[in-house]
Design a protein around this motif. Sequence first.
Motif, PDB file in Angstrom:
ATOM      1  N   VAL A  44       0.844  -1.199   0.000  1.00 17.93           N
ATOM      2  CA  VAL A  44       0.000   0.000   0.000  1.00 17.93           C
ATOM      3  C   VAL A  44       0.878   1.247   0.000  1.00 17.93           C
ATOM      4  CG1 VAL A  44      -1.757   1.299   1.261  1.00 17.93           C
ATOM      5  CG2 VAL A  44      -1.862  -1.203   1.192  1.00 17.93           C
ATOM      6  N   ARG A  45       0.689   2.067  -1.039  1.00 18.21           N
ATOM      7  CA  ARG A  45       1.405   3.338  -1.154  1.00 18.21           C
ATOM      8  C   ARG A  45       0.353   4.439  -1.285  1.00 18.21           C
ATOM      9  NH1 ARG A  45       4.680  -0.087  -0.264  1.00 18.21           N
ATOM     10  NH2 ARG A  45       6.809  -0.241  -1.027  1.00 18.21           N
ATOM     11  N   SER A  46       0.065   5.110  -0.182  1.00 15.88           N
ATOM     12  CA  SER A  46      -0.975   6.145  -0.199  1.00 15.88           C
ATOM     13  C   SER A  46      -0.368   7.526   0.011  1.00 15.88           C
ATOM     14  CB  SER A  46      -2.033   5.854   0.871  1.00 15.88           C
ATOM     15  OG  SER A  46      -1.425   5.788   2.149  1.00 15.88           O
ATOM     16  N   ASN A  47       0.709   7.789  -0.700  1.00 15.90           N
ATOM     17  CA  ASN A  47       1.374   9.084  -0.576  1.00 15.90           C
ATOM     18  C   ASN A  47       1.899   9.579  -1.925  1.00 15.90           C
ATOM     19  OD1 ASN A  47       3.302   7.149  -0.894  1.00 15.90           O
ATOM     20  ND2 ASN A  47       4.631   7.854   0.765  1.00 15.90           N
ATOM     21  N   SER A  48       1.225   9.194  -2.992  1.00 14.88           N
ATOM     22  CA  SER A  48       1.684   9.555  -4.341  1.00 14.88           C
ATOM     23  C   SER A  48       0.781  10.637  -4.919  1.00 14.88           C
ATOM     24  CB  SER A  48       1.675   8.317  -5.245  1.00 14.88           C
ATOM     25  OG  SER A  48       2.516   7.334  -4.725  1.00 14.88           O
ATOM     26  N   SER A  49       1.137  11.878  -4.670  1.00 10.89           N
ATOM     27  CA  SER A  49       0.295  12.979  -5.123  1.00 10.89           C
ATOM     28  C   SER A  49       0.640  13.463  -6.528  1.00 10.89           C
ATOM     29  CB  SER A  49       0.364  14.143  -4.132  1.00 10.89           C
ATOM     30  OG  SER A  49       1.694  14.596  -4.007  1.00 10.89           O
ATOM     31  N   ALA A  55       5.235   6.761  -9.977  1.00  7.76           N
ATOM     32  CA  ALA A  55       6.251   5.968 -10.679  1.00  7.76           C
ATOM     33  C   ALA A  55       7.310   5.492  -9.694  1.00  7.76           C
ATOM     34  CB  ALA A  55       6.889   6.799 -11.800  1.00  7.76           C
ATOM     35  N   GLU A  56       7.722   6.370  -8.787  1.00  4.79           N
ATOM     36  CA  GLU A  56       8.703   5.979  -7.766  1.00  4.79           C
ATOM     37  C   GLU A  56       8.132   4.880  -6.875  1.00  4.79           C
ATOM     38  OE1 GLU A  56       9.599   9.657  -5.788  1.00  4.79           O
ATOM     39  OE2 GLU A  56      10.766  10.418  -7.491  1.00  4.79           O
ATOM     40  N   ALA A  57       6.858   4.998  -6.505  1.00  5.47           N
ATOM     41  CA  ALA A  57       6.211   3.977  -5.676  1.00  5.47           C
ATOM     42  C   ALA A  57       6.156   2.641  -6.405  1.00  5.47           C
ATOM     43  CB  ALA A  57       4.801   4.433  -5.275  1.00  5.47           C
ATOM     44  N   MET A  58       5.848   2.669  -7.690  1.00  3.50           N
ATOM     45  CA  MET A  58       5.775   1.434  -8.478  1.00  3.50           C
ATOM     46  C   MET A  58       7.158   0.793  -8.575  1.00  3.50           C
ATOM     47  SD  MET A  58       3.359  -0.223 -10.196  1.00  3.50           S
ATOM     48  CE  MET A  58       3.980  -1.796  -9.651  1.00  3.50           C
ATOM     49  N   ASN A  59       8.176   1.590  -8.854  1.00  3.35           N
ATOM     50  CA  ASN A  59       9.546   1.066  -8.910  1.00  3.35           C
ATOM     51  C   ASN A  59       9.966   0.491  -7.555  1.00  3.35           C
ATOM     52  OD1 ASN A  59      10.593   1.297 -11.588  1.00  3.35           O
ATOM     53  ND2 ASN A  59      10.558   3.525 -11.339  1.00  3.35           N
ATOM     54  N   GLU A  71      10.708 -13.183  -7.244  1.00  2.00           N
ATOM     55  CA  GLU A  71       9.465 -12.805  -7.921  1.00  2.00           C
ATOM     56  C   GLU A  71       8.701 -11.758  -7.103  1.00  2.00           C
ATOM     57  OE1 GLU A  71       7.879 -13.569 -10.950  1.00  2.00           O
ATOM     58  OE2 GLU A  71       9.940 -14.181 -11.338  1.00  2.00           O
ATOM     59  N   ALA A  72       8.052 -10.836  -7.773  1.00  2.00           N
ATOM     60  CA  ALA A  72       7.240  -9.827  -7.099  1.00  2.00           C
ATOM     61  C   ALA A  72       6.103 -10.512  -6.342  1.00  2.00           C
ATOM     62  CB  ALA A  72       6.674  -8.835  -8.110  1.00  2.00           C
ATOM     63  N   LEU A  86      -0.852   7.572 -14.577  1.00  2.00           N
ATOM     64  CA  LEU A  86       0.088   8.135 -15.550  1.00  2.00           C
ATOM     65  C   LEU A  86       1.545   7.960 -15.125  1.00  2.00           C
ATOM     66  CD1 LEU A  86      -1.897  11.338 -16.583  1.00  2.00           C
ATOM     67  CD2 LEU A  86      -1.574   9.224 -17.902  1.00  2.00           C
ATOM     68  N   GLY A  87       1.768   7.629 -13.870  1.00  2.00           N
ATOM     69  CA  GLY A  87       3.106   7.282 -13.411  1.00  2.00           C
ATOM     70  C   GLY A  87       3.357   5.783 -13.443  1.00  2.00           C
ATOM     71  N   ILE A  88       2.328   4.994 -13.168  1.00  2.00           N
ATOM     72  CA  ILE A  88       2.452   3.540 -13.093  1.00  2.00           C
ATOM     73  C   ILE A  88       2.628   2.911 -14.472  1.00  2.00           C
ATOM     74  CG2 ILE A  88       1.212   1.423 -12.495  1.00  2.00           C
ATOM     75  CD1 ILE A  88      -0.177   3.146 -10.260  1.00  2.00           C
ATOM     76  N   VAL A  89       1.815   3.325 -15.427  1.00  2.00           N
ATOM     77  CA  VAL A  89       1.821   2.703 -16.757  1.00  2.00           C
ATOM     78  C   VAL A  89       3.209   2.723 -17.401  1.00  2.00           C
ATOM     79  CG1 VAL A  89       0.937   2.901 -19.120  1.00  2.00           C
ATOM     80  CG2 VAL A  89      -0.641   2.962 -17.187  1.00  2.00           C
TER      81      VAL A  89
END
Length: 166
Positions: A44-49, A55-59, A71-72, A86-89
């Motif tokens: 859970v990453r609830s700090n991506s404004s 993108a940083e959270a996804m990485n 494996e993830a 738009l950051g994750i994709v």
Amino acid sequence: LIKHGHRRIAYIGDTSSIPTSSARLEGYLAAHSRHGLPVVDDLVRSNSSSSREAAEAMNELFQHARHADGEAVFTAVFSATTRASLGIVPVLHARSRTDIAFVGIGDFAMAEALTPGITVVDHSGARIGVAAANRLIERLADPGRAVEHIRLPAAIIERGSGEIRP
């Protein structure tokens, strides 16, 4: 995502100090509870404004949320905002991770053109604007009219990314 068999779903969204973001996180948690699934705090990453922070959270999830074999530990990602999507994709595509299921809240340009197409929960800005304008007109005609909450339907637009099975 749960319907398609996912049990380890990452969440990336905005700060919970924003009521809409808080409600979306609550929905994520409630869905896990309703289906008897544990919530893995590390997913859970609830700090991506911003898109950059998403993108940083996804990485970060790819780098740190792993099984012993490398494996993830997540098989799906839920994005609580268009900005987050738009950051994750780009991260998913840069890593060629078309095996990770993805659903985002809010449609965006090019979502249908990607491979796989991005499955979204669409909440029409035009419909919201019409409802707000109508409510404003009603309040101008009757300034004493009581405050009310207006709920508008959302629609899931299935394009392929949310339908990927683990």
